[in-house]
Design a protein around this motif. Sequence first.
Motif, PDB file in Angstrom:
ATOM      1  N   UNK A  65      -2.063   3.223  13.483  1.00 30.26           N
ATOM      2  CA  UNK A  65      -3.287   4.037  13.456  1.00 30.26           C
ATOM      3  C   UNK A  65      -4.017   3.944  12.116  1.00 30.26           C
ATOM      4  N   UNK A  66      -3.351   3.340  11.116  1.00 30.88           N
ATOM      5  CA  UNK A  66      -3.951   3.261   9.772  1.00 30.88           C
ATOM      6  C   UNK A  66      -4.884   2.057   9.679  1.00 30.88           C
ATOM      7  N   UNK A  67      -5.677   2.034   8.612  1.00 29.46           N
ATOM      8  CA  UNK A  67      -6.602   0.922   8.396  1.00 29.46           C
ATOM      9  C   UNK A  67      -5.989  -0.173   7.538  1.00 29.46           C
ATOM     10  N   UNK A  68      -5.085   0.220   6.662  1.00 25.94           N
ATOM     11  CA  UNK A  68      -4.488  -0.764   5.773  1.00 25.94           C
ATOM     12  C   UNK A  68      -3.100  -0.309   5.355  1.00 25.94           C
ATOM     13  N   UNK A  69      -2.314  -1.281   4.946  1.00 25.38           N
ATOM     14  CA  UNK A  69      -0.907  -1.046   4.630  1.00 25.38           C
ATOM     15  C   UNK A  69      -0.529  -1.996   3.512  1.00 25.38           C
ATOM     16  N   UNK A  70       0.186  -1.512   2.520  1.00 24.71           N
ATOM     17  CA  UNK A  70       0.610  -2.436   1.467  1.00 24.71           C
ATOM     18  C   UNK A  70       2.003  -2.120   0.957  1.00 24.71           C
ATOM     19  N   UNK A  71       2.667  -3.164   0.501  1.00 29.42           N
ATOM     20  CA  UNK A  71       3.942  -2.977  -0.206  1.00 29.42           C
ATOM     21  C   UNK A  71       4.014  -3.984  -1.341  1.00 29.42           C
ATOM     22  N   UNK A  81      11.848  -7.311  -3.050  1.00 29.62           N
ATOM     23  CA  UNK A  81      11.812  -8.402  -2.079  1.00 29.62           C
ATOM     24  C   UNK A  81      12.023  -9.734  -2.789  1.00 29.62           C
ATOM     25  N   UNK A  82      12.588  -9.678  -3.983  1.00 26.16           N
ATOM     26  CA  UNK A  82      13.070 -10.874  -4.687  1.00 26.16           C
ATOM     27  C   UNK A  82      11.968 -11.832  -5.155  1.00 26.16           C
ATOM     28  N   UNK A  83      10.706 -11.386  -5.140  1.00 27.71           N
ATOM     29  CA  UNK A  83       9.645 -12.347  -5.464  1.00 27.71           C
ATOM     30  C   UNK A  83       9.280 -12.406  -6.937  1.00 27.71           C
ATOM     31  N   UNK A  84       9.827 -11.549  -7.763  1.00 29.47           N
ATOM     32  CA  UNK A  84       9.411 -11.381  -9.164  1.00 29.47           C
ATOM     33  C   UNK A  84       7.963 -10.883  -9.231  1.00 29.47           C
ATOM     34  N   UNK A  85       7.670 -10.224 -10.346  1.00 22.55           N
ATOM     35  CA  UNK A  85       6.337  -9.672 -10.594  1.00 22.55           C
ATOM     36  C   UNK A  85       5.333 -10.816 -10.728  1.00 22.55           C
ATOM     37  N   UNK A  86       4.090 -10.749 -10.208  1.00 23.35           N
ATOM     38  CA  UNK A  86       3.562  -9.676  -9.410  1.00 23.35           C
ATOM     39  C   UNK A  86       3.291 -10.156  -7.997  1.00 23.35           C
ATOM     40  N   UNK A  87       3.383  -9.274  -7.034  1.00 23.54           N
ATOM     41  CA  UNK A  87       3.158  -9.676  -5.640  1.00 23.54           C
ATOM     42  C   UNK A  87       3.009  -8.457  -4.736  1.00 23.54           C
ATOM     43  N   UNK A  88       1.787  -8.002  -4.586  1.00 19.71           N
ATOM     44  CA  UNK A  88       1.509  -6.910  -3.650  1.00 19.71           C
ATOM     45  C   UNK A  88       0.948  -7.510  -2.360  1.00 19.71           C
ATOM     46  N   UNK A  89       1.523  -7.106  -1.233  1.00 20.77           N
ATOM     47  CA  UNK A  89       1.075  -7.620   0.071  1.00 20.77           C
ATOM     48  C   UNK A  89       0.237  -6.546   0.767  1.00 20.77           C
ATOM     49  N   UNK A 140     -10.810  -9.378  -2.353  1.00 21.22           N
ATOM     50  CA  UNK A 140     -10.146  -8.797  -3.527  1.00 21.22           C
ATOM     51  C   UNK A 140     -11.128  -8.558  -4.667  1.00 21.22           C
ATOM     52  N   UNK A 141     -10.622  -7.961  -5.728  1.00 21.14           N
ATOM     53  CA  UNK A 141     -11.435  -7.600  -6.890  1.00 21.14           C
ATOM     54  C   UNK A 141     -11.829  -8.832  -7.691  1.00 21.14           C
ATOM     55  N   UNK A 142     -10.857  -9.700  -7.935  1.00 22.51           N
ATOM     56  CA  UNK A 142     -11.075 -10.801  -8.867  1.00 22.51           C
ATOM     57  C   UNK A 142     -11.493 -12.078  -8.146  1.00 22.51           C
ATOM     58  N   UNK A 143     -12.007 -13.023  -8.911  1.00 21.44           N
ATOM     59  CA  UNK A 143     -12.339 -14.331  -8.349  1.00 21.44           C
ATOM     60  C   UNK A 143     -11.092 -15.229  -8.421  1.00 21.44           C
ATOM     61  N   UNK A 144     -10.640 -15.508  -9.610  1.00 24.08           N
ATOM     62  CA  UNK A 144      -9.480 -16.386  -9.772  1.00 24.08           C
ATOM     63  C   UNK A 144      -8.225 -15.720  -9.224  1.00 24.08           C
ATOM     64  N   UNK A 145      -7.348 -16.538  -8.666  1.00 26.26           N
ATOM     65  CA  UNK A 145      -6.103 -15.995  -8.111  1.00 26.26           C
ATOM     66  C   UNK A 145      -5.026 -17.068  -8.162  1.00 26.26           C
ATOM     67  N   UNK A 146      -3.816 -16.627  -8.463  1.00 22.36           N
ATOM     68  CA  UNK A 146      -2.687 -17.543  -8.505  1.00 22.36           C
ATOM     69  C   UNK A 146      -2.196 -17.846  -7.091  1.00 22.36           C
ATOM     70  N   UNK A 147      -1.346 -18.848  -6.993  1.00 16.52           N
ATOM     71  CA  UNK A 147      -0.801 -19.306  -5.707  1.00 16.52           C
ATOM     72  C   UNK A 147       0.487 -18.523  -5.445  1.00 16.52           C
ATOM     73  N   UNK A 148       0.339 -17.209  -5.173  1.00 13.97           N
ATOM     74  CA  UNK A 148       1.515 -16.351  -5.035  1.00 13.97           C
ATOM     75  C   UNK A 148       2.300 -16.635  -3.754  1.00 13.97           C
ATOM     76  N   UNK A 149       1.604 -17.155  -2.744  1.00 13.60           N
ATOM     77  CA  UNK A 149       2.276 -17.365  -1.462  1.00 13.60           C
ATOM     78  C   UNK A 149       3.459 -18.310  -1.598  1.00 13.60           C
ATOM     79  N   UNK A 150       3.390 -19.189  -2.596  1.00 11.24           N
ATOM     80  CA  UNK A 150       4.443 -20.185  -2.754  1.00 11.24           C
ATOM     81  C   UNK A 150       5.788 -19.508  -3.024  1.00 11.24           C
TER      82      UNK A 150
END
Lengths: 510, 510
Positions: free
Chosen positions: A305-311, A317-325, A362-372
């Motif tokens: 029922x919510x509009x958005x969800x994040x964790x 989740x073992x990904x090291x800083x930073x990684x918000x989904x 998102x807020x910023x233009x540049x973004x790292x390849x966090x999905x990797x």
Amino acid sequence: MGSLDIKQESTPLMTNPLDPEEFRRQGYMVIDFLAEYYKNIEKYPVRSQVEPGYLRKRLPESAPYNPESMETILKDVQKDIVPGLTHWQSPNYFAYFPSSGSTAGLLGETLAAGFNVVGFNWISSPASTELESIVMDWLANMLSLPKSFTFSGGGGGVMMGTTCEAILTTITAARDALLDQIGRDNINKLVIYGSDQTHCSFFKSAKIAGISPKNFRTVKTSRAHAFALKPESLRAAIEADVNAGLIPLFLVATVGTTSTAAVDAVGPLCDVAKEYNMWVHVDAAYAGNACICPELRHMIDGVEKADSFSFNAHKWFLTTLDCCCLFVKDPDSLVRCLSTNPEYLKNKATDTQQVVDYKDWQITLSRRFRALKMWLVLRSYGVDYLRNFLRTHVDMAVYFEQMVTMDKRFEIVVPRSFSLVCFRLSAAAVLQYSGQKFIEEETLNDLNSELLESINSDGRIYMTHSLVDGIFMIRFAVGATLTEIHHVTYAWKLVQEHTSAILARRIRNL
Amino acid sequence: MGSLDIKQESTPLMTNPLDPEEFRRQGYMVIDFLAEYYKNIEKYPVRSQVEPGYLRKRLPESAPYNPESMETILKDVQKDIVPGLTHWQSPNYFAYFPSSGSTAGLLGETLAAGFNVVGFNWISSPASTELESIVMDWLANMLSLPKSFTFSGGGGGVMMGTTCEAILTTITAARDALLDQIGRDNINKLVIYGSDQTHCSFFKSAKIAGISPKNFRTVKTSRAHAFALKPESLRAAIEADVNAGLIPLFLVATVGTTSTAAVDAVGPLCDVAKEYNMWVHVDAAYAGNACICPELRHMIDGVEKADSFSFNAHKWFLTTLDCCCLFVKDPDSLVRCLSTNPEYLKNKATDTQQVVDYKDWQITLSRRFRALKMWLVLRSYGVDYLRNFLRTHVDMAVYFEQMVTMDKRFEIVVPRSFSLVCFRLSAAAVLQYSGQKFIEEETLNDLNSELLESINSDGRIYMTHSLVDGIFMIRFAVGATLTEIHHVTYAWKLVQEHTSAILARRIRNL
């Protein structure tokens, strides 16, 4: 066209900074350095014991004019930096919420830094965008999020640095969607809602987005209701605002609050908020990670029922800083508000409208390849192991809670949720030890604060505190990757030791 | 206290995800993978040649249930990810502004990810905060910034991800300082100023901060003045607003614009803005890096009159993405607006007010240990080499510009600044080749666009474009770490080849 006998000089340089063989040589050194760091990590005081200003005394006043070798630099990292670290990767780290690293997460970050692509739009590196969309769909499935949060269901996910960015992004989208309808002159009438347990970054984000601070509602919670936001309290707050001519905009429901890991009932809160057409964001920064375990998934029931969800995958989740989904149902609401289309970024792929350009999410233009790094984590460990990894932490918290319960000097302040135990030295114990009849709450708080500082100064473990309903409590958060059951046993032994010493000293001082 | 015969089970797991020896083994593999990547990087098409949706066809629909080996995963990175990368580290990459990586920057990022500390406040990892303050002072010295931007002069520096964050942070601080004086009801009267060459992220940041989009002034620039914002144009825009009852808030002066690397005259613009008590931010995202060279430092003359200054070290300072360095004169203006002080973050060091808590200088709470990679870069290469490294790039751009100038088919659209050359196939050349008397500007633009796409599709080099004053121009930006003079010669040869082919085809089609 003339000949090329024109200026072609270039200052002779040392080896190129990306020379493959020199990179390999230094790369091995840094990997070895970190392997030794993990091997020895239990030898360091968990909370750094340096004094403010320690580093300026050790380093030169300006950058070196000439190059130095990686050997020299790594010696200085060991000598000057390591003592100033608070060791978040220590198995004896139980502070805040931990930030769980792993070989796969760390090496995923290294690979991403190595490719060093800037994935603001699809064409700038298609793999960066496409892998992100794919792993976000994988995560949505693992969390049993409704299809509406996935790309095939018309929604989608995006990776950011932190929850602060996720909340600022969604508040901004919600704000502009509403102001487009009712006019910008109403910006000072917009109201946002959370509980008194909601993370401070929500209110900070709202402030950044230009929402008037007098319209921040921190609805009161109570220990009796385990510090969860009650739907009827939310409704009362909203109705008071509506009656005063204000306009409800946004609610954050938290699953796993920072102080006590309290769980707001997402479904019933959405039911209330939706009557007023508010945007609801579910902030599950810490606890959302654990919701990949089927037995914990009910904690986010109602998220459909919510509009958005994040964790925050960097938390647990073992990904090291930073990684918000961040998952949203209506990516267009972000794009409408956050899209930019300057000439220098125009390209055919964008023109086809068949690609995602994450810069507009998102807020910023540049973004790292966090999905990797997320992809490496998911593949290196697999869903089954990841669930068991999280369960082990919850089990260790259960174990710690049981030990606290069995020691009559302590009380559990709120029942454990997930892997966080909130406890304190109880009034009863102090009275029994001191022979007094009564103890002020403030005195009890001071005593617990003293106990915590005594433990942390010792350096063998690190915990932090919070204050709820006037109660100073110690938080024991299990989540560091290297933590095993014997570390928990050891931590508890230390808590008992320091407690005995403090109570004995106190009795002497009476 | 009872015995400990309580629940102590934990699901048996495979090797811990931070096991030092397994980390070392996999770490070497990833270092080797990247060393080979750099060795072979010239074999890949610079701009990825995949089609939208390529990756979803290759990857499974959900995350794997069981673990997979790093060997398998790296094979898939090579097979599935590398083809979808646009190779920003290729020496043949001349697009946008490059993002310069290096061994030191990349290994600094790896070390930071390995320590994985979350340095939101001093106590959470003193080394993270202190090293950042120190290297920001080093950088301020290298840039000959006035003492007022350093910690000893009452100002200070902070590292963020991107310029977008730096601008949003400073706009928010400026906005609240002003609204505190004049009342929040005036938020819709606040006006922000840049030129029509200012980066789109400025206006996006202002939008996020709740400034009314009707109050965004993009002051017109012209080719005659090399696309610099003229102080008298700024003054005219401000006066019109003031006369209309609006309130000037914020100016961005850009040193090195995205389209042409144009340089706004910081000093004279500050003189105008300060008459109206506006906050002036100097955005030197790209060109600021080069200002460590004494012969280029004059480009930011007047910065002593500005309130804040930022550059992106990930663009041209070997630090890898992301690393924006923001200097401010009055950190308190950030802290007053962005500070949070929840109980769970309270600590003795903060209470003493003798430490910097960087969370209060920025949008987000969590932050990576970015100072480490900057420290490694500064020490590994040293000031002298870094200057020469930047000069080499400028020299290569000069060389390219000379070659363009010598080929009569081309024109330089604006005189080169720094390492960016803006050029196009000229009208005169097309007329000569086609025998026509006249060519529409739009036709010429289409021809240049066709030329650029032809070059980029070929995959051997990558450049991007912009449009200024109605002119479609090709941007040749030198800045990739591996680029050497022969790559520039090669790039020019390709431009000439494609030009000849296109002109020949065009003449056939007449």
